[in-house]
Design a protein around this motif. Structure first.
Motif, short mmCIF file in Angstrom:
data_model
loop_
_atom_site.label_atom_id
_atom_site.label_comp_id
_atom_site.label_asym_id
_atom_site.label_seq_id
_atom_site.Cartn_x
_atom_site.Cartn_y
_atom_site.Cartn_z
N THR A 1 -0.73 3.41 -5.41
CA THR A 1 -0.03 2.42 -4.59
C THR A 1 0.62 1.34 -5.46
OG1 THR A 1 -1.98 1.00 -4.36
CG2 THR A 1 -1.67 2.76 -2.72
N ILE A 2 1.54 0.63 -4.82
CA ILE A 2 2.21 -0.47 -5.51
C ILE A 2 1.20 -1.52 -5.94
CG2 ILE A 2 3.91 -2.32 -5.28
CD1 ILE A 2 5.39 -0.58 -3.24
N SER A 3 0.26 -1.85 -5.06
CA SER A 3 -0.73 -2.88 -5.38
C SER A 3 -1.60 -2.46 -6.56
CB SER A 3 -1.60 -3.19 -4.16
OG SER A 3 -2.29 -2.03 -3.72
N ALA A 4 -1.97 -1.16 -6.61
CA ALA A 4 -2.77 -0.67 -7.72
C ALA A 4 -1.99 -0.76 -9.03
CB ALA A 4 -3.21 0.77 -7.46
N TRP A 5 -0.68 -0.43 -8.98
CA TRP A 5 0.14 -0.54 -10.17
C TRP A 5 0.26 -1.99 -10.63
CZ3 TRP A 5 2.18 0.60 -14.52
CH2 TRP A 5 3.25 -0.12 -15.02
N LYS A 6 0.50 -2.91 -9.68
CA LYS A 6 0.65 -4.31 -10.04
C LYS A 6 -0.63 -4.85 -10.69
CE LYS A 6 4.85 -5.54 -8.83
NZ LYS A 6 5.79 -6.13 -9.82
N GLU A 7 -1.79 -4.45 -10.18
CA GLU A 7 -3.05 -4.90 -10.75
C GLU A 7 -3.24 -4.32 -12.15
OE1 GLU A 7 -7.82 -5.11 -9.66
OE2 GLU A 7 -6.34 -4.55 -8.14
N GLN B 1 1.61 -12.05 4.25
CA GLN B 1 2.56 -12.82 3.45
C GLN B 1 3.21 -11.93 2.39
OE1 GLN B 1 0.05 -15.88 1.81
NE2 GLN B 1 -0.67 -14.60 0.14
N PHE B 2 4.31 -12.45 1.85
CA PHE B 2 4.98 -11.77 0.74
C PHE B 2 4.26 -12.15 -0.54
CE2 PHE B 2 8.20 -12.02 4.04
CZ PHE B 2 8.69 -10.72 4.05
N VAL B 3 3.99 -11.14 -1.37
CA VAL B 3 3.13 -11.39 -2.53
C VAL B 3 3.80 -11.09 -3.87
CG1 VAL B 3 1.00 -11.01 -1.24
CG2 VAL B 3 2.18 -9.04 -2.29
N GLY B 4 5.00 -10.56 -3.87
CA GLY B 4 5.65 -10.25 -5.14
C GLY B 4 6.92 -9.46 -4.93
N ASN C 1 0.81 -1.22 0.00
CA ASN C 1 0.00 0.00 0.00
C ASN C 1 0.85 1.27 0.00
OD1 ASN C 1 -2.59 -1.20 -0.04
ND2 ASN C 1 -2.33 -1.76 2.12
N LEU C 2 2.15 1.11 -0.12
CA LEU C 2 3.05 2.26 -0.22
C LEU C 2 2.87 2.92 -1.58
CD1 LEU C 2 5.35 3.27 1.75
CD2 LEU C 2 6.95 2.13 0.20
N PRO C 3 2.86 4.26 -1.65
CA PRO C 3 2.77 4.92 -2.96
C PRO C 3 3.98 4.57 -3.83
CG PRO C 3 2.28 6.48 -1.21
CD PRO C 3 2.80 5.23 -0.54
N VAL C 4 3.73 4.41 -5.12
CA VAL C 4 4.79 4.05 -6.05
C VAL C 4 5.94 5.06 -6.00
CG1 VAL C 4 5.36 3.86 -8.49
CG2 VAL C 4 3.32 2.75 -7.62
N ALA D 1 -8.18 -9.62 -12.78
CA ALA D 1 -6.74 -9.84 -12.85
C ALA D 1 -6.38 -11.19 -12.23
CB ALA D 1 -5.99 -8.72 -12.13
N LEU D 2 -5.47 -11.90 -12.92
CA LEU D 2 -4.99 -13.18 -12.41
C LEU D 2 -3.71 -12.95 -11.61
CD1 LEU D 2 -5.45 -15.45 -15.56
CD2 LEU D 2 -6.74 -15.60 -13.42
N PRO D 3 -3.74 -13.10 -10.31
CA PRO D 3 -2.54 -12.85 -9.52
C PRO D 3 -1.44 -13.90 -9.81
CG PRO D 3 -4.25 -13.84 -8.14
CD PRO D 3 -4.88 -13.56 -9.47
N ARG D 4 -0.23 -13.42 -9.96
CA ARG D 4 0.89 -14.33 -10.17
C ARG D 4 1.45 -14.77 -8.83
NH1 ARG D 4 5.28 -12.10 -14.27
NH2 ARG D 4 6.16 -14.10 -13.67
N ARG D 5 1.81 -16.03 -8.75
CA ARG D 5 2.39 -16.53 -7.51
C ARG D 5 3.81 -16.01 -7.35
NH1 ARG D 5 1.83 -22.82 -6.68
NH2 ARG D 5 2.79 -22.14 -4.74
N LEU D 6 4.17 -15.71 -6.12
CA LEU D 6 5.52 -15.24 -5.83
C LEU D 6 6.52 -16.37 -6.05
CD1 LEU D 6 7.57 -13.19 -4.66
CD2 LEU D 6 7.00 -14.09 -2.39
N ILE D 7 7.54 -16.09 -6.81
CA ILE D 7 8.62 -17.07 -7.01
C ILE D 7 9.59 -16.92 -5.84
CG2 ILE D 7 10.47 -17.81 -8.55
CD1 ILE D 7 8.85 -16.25 -10.77
N HIS D 8 9.70 -17.93 -5.02
CA HIS D 8 10.59 -17.85 -3.87
C HIS D 8 11.21 -19.22 -3.61
CE1 HIS D 8 6.90 -19.48 -2.12
NE2 HIS D 8 7.64 -19.92 -1.11
N ALA D 9 12.11 -19.28 -2.65
CA ALA D 9 12.77 -20.53 -2.28
C ALA D 9 12.92 -20.58 -0.77
CB ALA D 9 14.13 -20.63 -2.96
N GLY D 10 13.17 -21.76 -0.26
CA GLY D 10 13.41 -21.94 1.17
C GLY D 10 14.90 -22.11 1.44
#
Length: 485
Positions: free
Chosen positions: A238-244, A205-208, A178-181, A259-268
């Motif tokens: 906001t960042i979320s608005a831009w991503k959408e 959670q982390f989303v992107g 929700n931070l402004p771009v 909008a189809l949300p993309r899954r976050l690419i991450h690793a453990g």
């Protein structure tokens, strides 16, 4: 007896009137003072070699040799050395390098003295004109040796985990969605980073991730006439608005127009280094967040690190540093293995290497970065000699003093854009700091890997010794595609 400091010899020993062949000798392994001596100087004269501008570890000298066989050696900081990557024999002066000079059918077409800046010159012990042939070409490594090297590297990466990438101390910056771009833009610039994971407080959670590529697209959207995004809206967008909105631009929507949300690419932290490297390559991303959660449902995730190919390559270099002989591919010059993107030769149908002049517009550079799907573009002069490099991450410099709000992308040149990110007292000559990381076509793979494993280095520009003429680019992803097959 030492020479008076010249870096070229107008004439080598031989019969008067004999046609002389200009040859460039290169010592690319560093030193404080480097001299050249050989049979063509009767081993009695040592010729001072000159450091190549922009490549302080590379020394060169140009000599005119008579046709036939010659032997030579380098005196590096008062120690006699030979180049193990060039042909050599055991002679009366110890181990010496050898070169055979042949005449072409049209010797009159060859200049007697060759300037280092002349187009068509090559690096190392290549003859300095196309009409001459090199007798002893660099031997190509066999497919079997490449496969042996790949298997050993694959075994190492499969048995080591991402946990080894974690530094003893450090910080990882994450941004709330929700931070402004505009504010996010400034944070990346001030922190000197080009990517940051995104945290959604409502979801826990982390989303992107937010990257420099997002800002390139935002600036291009701001500059387009039919844009729905204005500079005023950037203050609150906001960042979320831009991503959408970006998903709609990319047509990532379902049958209902959502909008189809993309899954976050991450690793453990316990994923293998090979799995992490493959995630980076297959998804064409620069970093992957390393996230750990102690709960089974993944709640309360901890962001530990941002993994990159650079960090994984450092692990490889560290592990094999004292056993490089077990990897035959490491000793090969990069010109002899299928690595990198090269400037196509005349008649070749390869895609041309993207390059721009410093007076090209910033808009042209940003469009090329997106359309060609590259992370950087060499900036060259009219002779295609390297001046600087413009990368996606350089876009964050436009946050300085809100420059993005005061410029027109079509009116600002690449040189002006690069100056924004440099110290105001820096001279014009580019090459400030370590921006332009270079290598030679004759550099062995292990040397290129060591340079690419340094933090912040994602590619090396392959240049011709002396002229700095661009011959190609080798990136981190190129190296891993080679090593992992």
């Amino acid at each position: 007896m030492y020479s008076s400091g010249t870096d070229s010899v107008p004439e080598a020993s031989g019969v008067a009137g004999t046609t002389l062949v200009p040859m460039r000798f290169v010592w690319p392994y560093g030193g404080r003072r480097v001299f050249l001596s050989g049979s063509f100087t009767r081993w009695s004269e040592h010729l001072l070699m000159s450091p190549v501008e922009g490549c302080p570890t590379v020394f060169q000298a140009i000599c005119s040799l008579t046709p036939g066989h010659h032997q030579y050696k380098f005196l590096v900081d008062e120690e006699w050395r030979h180049d193990e990557h060039q042909p050599y024999i055991n002679g009366i002066y110890g181990i010496v390098n050898t070169v055979t000079v042949l005449l072409s059918r049209e010797p009159d077409s060859i200049p007697s003295i060759l300037s280092p800046d002349m187009p068509g010159t090559r690096t190392h012990m290549d003859v300095d004109n196309d009409v001459f042939q090199r007798v002893e070409a660099v031997p190509r490594i066999s497919e079997a040796d490449i496969e042996v090297s790949r298997q050993r590297i694959s075994l190492f990466l499969s048995t080591h985990t991402a946990y080894e990438l974690l530094p003893e101390s450090g910080k990882v910056i994450a941004l709330e969605v929700n931070l402004p771009v505009k504010q996010a833009f400034h944070i990346l610039y001030e922190q000197g980073i080009s990517v940051a994971p995104l945290w959604d407080f409502s979801k826990g959670q982390f989303v992107g991730v937010l990257s420099a590529s997002d800002f390139i697209l935002i600036l291009k959207e701001l500059g387009s006439h039919g844009s729905n995004l204005t500079e005023e809206e950037l203050e609150t967008h906001t960042i979320s608005a831009w991503k959408e909105g970006k998903m709609f631009l990319d047509r990532q929507v379902d049958g209902h127009g959502r909008a189809l949300p993309r899954r976050l690419i991450h690793a453990g932290p316990y994923d293998s280094l090979k799995d992490v490297a493959l995630k980076l390559l297959r998804n064409e991303v620069a970093t992957v967040p390393i996230i750990h959660s102690t709960s089974q449902d993944g709640s309360f995730p901890q962001l530990l690190h941002l993994a990159s190919l650079s960090g994984i390559l450092k692990c490889i270099c560290r592990h094999f540093r004292h056993s490089s002989s077990s990897l035959p591919i490491l000793q090969q010059p990069i010109c002899s293995i299928p690595l990198g993107t090269w400037v196509p030769k005349i008649g070749e149908s390869r895609r041309p290497l993207a390059m721009l002049r410093p007076n090209a517009s910033l808009s042209a550079a940003l469009s090329l970065l997106i359309q060609a799907q590259v992370s950087s573009i060499p900036i060259v002069d009219d002779n295609d000699s390297l001046l600087d490099i413009y990368s996606r991450s350089d876009i964050t410099a436009l946050a300085k003093d809100r420059a993005y709000a005061q410029i027109q992308l079509d009116e600002m040149t690449i040189h002006q854009a690069l100056q924004l990110g440099q110290d105001g007292n820096s001279p014009y000559g580019f090459f400030n700091g370590q921006r332009c990381q270079m290598c030679l076509r004759t550099d062995p793979l292990h040397k290129v890997m060591e340079r690419l494993s340094n933090p912040g280095v994602r590619r090396l520009v392959i240049v011709e010794a002396g002229s700095k003429r661009v011959e190609g680019i080798v990136s981190l992803s190129d190296v891993f595609r080679l090593l992992l097959g």
